[in-house]
Design an enzyme around this catalytic site. Structure first.
Site: not given
Ligand code: QAP
Ligand code: CO
Length: 168
Positions: A46, A51, A92-93, A134-135, A138
């Protein structure tokens, strides 16, 4: 299309409240394509416009294994369908390398515009529901680390701040 730079916590620009998209144009679609490219390159499931430092209310998601289920939400409006909470180790990215347990409703309804500017509604469950919340957070300047203890949040801030200084 382009891979865009992702803002990282504690960048204050992540706290900006995004404004509504007034018209879905070719520029909007170009941004959406670049957001997918950025999210898939990471890889992530996401990404909200906030972001990538665009303070407009749009986000992209894809929780499939093979990038086969791209979802676009423009001006999303969320309602909780079932208040029952589930827990998930969220990442989270914008908070790379950190995962923490967050509790959120597991079933939500959303109304939004698609990439053609057409209104649609759907109900989401499980990881899709969690990811959408979550998004959407943001877009209001909120991060998953706001739900964890101040001590844990401060530790993440210190560690990320350090690695950001190393990278310049
Ligand atoms: C949001 O998060 C999300 O730490 C999206 O080193 C995540 O795409 C919502 C990512 C989980 C609900 C559950 C994170 C990539 C990606 C990192 C992501 C990383 C590399 C996170
Ligand atoms: Co995020």
């Amino acid at each position: 299309m382009a891979v865009l730079e992702i803002l990282e916590f504690p960048d204050p620009r992540l706290r900006t409240k995004a404004a509504s998209v007034t018209e879905v144009t070719n520029d909007t679609r170009r941004l959406i394509d670049s957001m997918f490219e950025t999210m898939y390159a990471a890889p992530g499931i996401g990404l909200a416009a906030t972001q990538v430092n665009v303070h407009r209310r749009l986000l992209v998601m894809d929780i499939s294994e093979d990038q086969s289920e791209p979802l676009v939400f423009i001006n999303p409006k969320l309602t909780v369908v079932n208040a029952e909470l589930g827990e998930y180790d969220e990442g989270c990215l914008s908070v790379p390398g950190f995962y923490e347990t967050v509790h959120r409703p597991l079933c939500v309804a959303v109304t939004a515009l698609d990439r053609e500017g057409k209104r649609f509604s759907k109900e989401l469950n499980g990881l899709l529901a969690i990811c959408l919340q979550h998004e959407c957070d943001h877009l209001d300047g909120k991060l998953f680390v706001d739900y964890i203890s101040p001590l844990k949040r401060q530790r993440i801030r210190n560690k990320l701040g350090k690695s950001q200084r190393h990278r310049g």
